[in-house]
Design a protein around this motif. Structure first.
Motif, mmCIF file in Angstrom:
data_model
loop_
_atom_site.group_PDB
_atom_site.id
_atom_site.type_symbol
_atom_site.label_atom_id
_atom_site.label_comp_id
_atom_site.label_asym_id
_atom_site.label_seq_id
_atom_site.Cartn_x
_atom_site.Cartn_y
_atom_site.Cartn_z
ATOM 1 N N TRP A 101 -19.257 -32.838 -46.448
ATOM 2 C CA TRP A 101 -18.953 -31.431 -46.504
ATOM 3 C C TRP A 101 -19.171 -30.626 -45.060
ATOM 4 O O TRP A 101 -19.657 -31.257 -44.153
ATOM 5 N N HIS A 102 -18.393 -29.699 -45.014
ATOM 6 C CA HIS A 102 -18.189 -28.873 -43.905
ATOM 7 C C HIS A 102 -17.958 -27.304 -44.097
ATOM 8 O O HIS A 102 -17.143 -27.029 -44.934
ATOM 9 N N PHE A 103 -18.732 -26.341 -43.533
ATOM 10 C CA PHE A 103 -18.267 -25.086 -43.396
ATOM 11 C C PHE A 103 -17.677 -24.660 -41.835
ATOM 12 O O PHE A 103 -18.618 -25.395 -40.861
ATOM 13 N N VAL A 104 -16.886 -24.108 -41.711
ATOM 14 C CA VAL A 104 -16.394 -23.916 -40.574
ATOM 15 C C VAL A 104 -15.929 -22.621 -40.071
ATOM 16 O O VAL A 104 -15.561 -21.702 -40.959
ATOM 17 N N TRP A 136 -18.743 -26.013 -36.398
ATOM 18 C CA TRP A 136 -18.593 -27.031 -37.705
ATOM 19 C C TRP A 136 -20.106 -27.192 -37.993
ATOM 20 O O TRP A 136 -21.029 -27.480 -37.330
ATOM 21 N N THR A 137 -20.395 -26.923 -39.354
ATOM 22 C CA THR A 137 -21.654 -27.133 -40.084
ATOM 23 C C THR A 137 -21.193 -28.216 -41.078
ATOM 24 O O THR A 137 -20.589 -27.914 -41.827
ATOM 25 N N LEU A 138 -21.797 -29.342 -40.958
ATOM 26 C CA LEU A 138 -21.590 -30.645 -41.762
ATOM 27 C C LEU A 138 -22.784 -30.998 -42.369
ATOM 28 O O LEU A 138 -23.990 -30.940 -41.982
ATOM 29 N N PHE A 139 -22.595 -31.644 -43.564
ATOM 30 C CA PHE A 139 -23.605 -32.192 -44.436
ATOM 31 C C PHE A 139 -23.086 -33.678 -45.082
ATOM 32 O O PHE A 139 -22.047 -33.735 -45.580
ATOM 33 N N PRO A 140 -23.946 -34.500 -44.800
ATOM 34 C CA PRO A 140 -23.640 -35.882 -45.374
ATOM 35 C C PRO A 140 -23.268 -36.097 -47.137
ATOM 36 O O PRO A 140 -23.888 -34.722 -47.867
ATOM 37 N N PRO A 141 -22.551 -36.876 -47.542
ATOM 38 C CA PRO A 141 -22.136 -36.829 -49.145
ATOM 39 C C PRO A 141 -23.611 -37.004 -49.856
ATOM 40 O O PRO A 141 -23.456 -36.354 -51.112
#
Length: 426
Positions: A246-249, A183-188
């Motif tokens: 946000w997330h790229f999985v 999981w690659t996550l980004f804050p709002p």
């Protein structure tokens, strides 16, 4: 050696419903699920591939097929992927890279160049999953009424992925039950670094224009200002994704996960915003007779919007306005929970700022996810040069359609989150 410590149910419930403002991993919490009245809860963690195949039998699963190595900087949207049907055994064999299949449009594809994904499947709608449904329970997080009927399942091969996006409703609990998923996550607050778009439109999902399997910094220079959080889930882990992150999985190998979205009080406002977007999208669809343009505007599961009348679209907006007004009038002081207020360790409202004792959480197998600079993230995503496309493979190319481009530009402007926020306030 002392046994690992785990947080009690009441504390977990409060953290999920407002105490946590960033993603965390509850390490191996599924293996410690002693709170559930369902003795079979999460038993699939001990299953091998043969057991999974025995449970799912020869039922055909509808899978999405995408390029292992994309030559475009466009994400592989659901509508641009191929589809086919496979049994679980066929899907697992596909992950070995030595299989072929025919898509729904009759094209023969090789697993050497394409990944396969049985994704975003609501378990309640699949009779093929009846045995598996008995094993899913979210009791450990304080949601005793939430089970398979409130969950989705994701089964896919190496490289199978979901385009980067954020969910507009609720928060997310993701249980990893087989294999590994990154999981690659980004804050709002980094939304503008990710180039948000509502095309293709899917309710409750705002996509990024960036293809994270083929990063194009020249086209999307703002992304270098982002600071992603990256984590790899192991079987038994549960990832908590706060609202609007946000997330790229992407699957790192053959992977199976199950998730549930938890409703929050603020969802009624976001549902109103979605209705306003549907109004814009539906109106745009009525402006064209081209099925090709409509298919490029809407995600496949949203094609029904193209058949809605102007009156039906307006009624949808009216209904959401009424729901929003009622929610505002109710003056809720605590978030939704399957537990009574007395059972909550504290009444933390989702909009309040809470103080989290990270030292204590760490001692109870709650893992905070490290934030990376974008250059550090780039070093993780090394291109795989071993995946070379067949010389005779013909890539489909969509011709330039001025009408389609203009319509999409107009729709992108009208559905921009900043525009929708202003409309909601009005």
């Amino acid at each position: 050696m002392s046994s690992p410590k785990f947080l009690p149910v009441e504390t977990l419930n409060s953290l999920v419903l407002g105490g946590l403002k960033e993603p965390v991993v509850f390490k191996q919490y599924l293996r410690n699920d002693k709170s559930s009245k369902n003795l079979e809860s999460w038993q699939m963690l001990s299953w091998n591939i043969d057991k999974w195949a025995d449970v799912l039998q020869d039922n055909k699963l509808k899978v999405r097929l995408g390029h292992r190595k994309s030559e475009s900087s466009e994400p592989q949207w659901e509508g641009t992927c191929y589809s086919s049907h496979m049994t679980f055994n066929e899907l697992f064999t596909w992950s070995k890279g030595k299989s072929k299949c025919h898509t729904s449009c009759g094209k023969e594809l090789s697993s050497e160049y394409y990944w396969a994904y049985y994704d975003y499947v609501y378990m309640k709608d699949e009779i093929n999953l009846d045995v598996l449904k008995q094993k899913v329970s979210w009791d450990i997080f304080g949601f005793p009424k939430r089970g398979a009927n409130d969950s989705s399942i994701w089964i896919g091969t190496t490289n199978a992925h979901t385009p980067c996006h954020k969910d507009t409703y609720g928060c997310n609990l993701v249980a990893q039950v087989y294999g590994n998923k990154q999981w690659t996550l980004f804050p709002p607050d980094q939304t503008q670094c990710l180039y948000p778009t509502r095309i293709p439109y899917e309710e409750s999902s705002i996509y990024s224009k960036i293809d994270f399997t083929n990063l194009d910094i020249t086209r999307f220079p703002k992304m270098i200002n982002s600071t992603p959080l990256v984590v790899t889930l192991q079987p038994g882990d549960v990832l908590f994704v706060p609202k609007h992150w946000w997330h790229f999985v992407e699957n790192l190998n053959f992977s199976i996960s199950i998730n549930t979205w938890i409703e929050l009080p603020s969802d009624t406002e976001d549902q109103l915003k979605e209705a306003l977007v549907v109004h814009q999208v539906g109106s745009a669809c009525q402006a064209t007779d081209s099925t090709e343009i409509i298919s490029s505007i809407l995600n496949p599961n949203m094609l029904h919007i193209a058949t809605m009348t102007a009156s039906e679209i307006f009624d949808c907006v009216q209904d959401r306005i009424e729901q929003y007004r009622k929610s505002q009038d109710s003056h809720r002081t605590k978030p939704y929970s399957d537990l009574s207020s007395k059972e909550l360790v504290s009444n933390i409202h989702e909009h309040e700022t809470s103080i989290v004792d990270w030292v204590q959480l760490s001692s109870c197998n709650v893992e905070r996810i490290k934030q990376l600079t974008f250059s550090e993230y780039l070093s993780l995503r090394k291109p795989d040069n071993s995946l070379i496309k067949a010389a005779n493979e013909n890539l489909s190319k969509i011709g330039v359609d001025t009408c389609a481009i203009n319509l999409k530009l107009l729709l992108s402007s009208l559905t921009d989150p900043r525009v929708v926020d202003v409309l909601t306030e009005v």
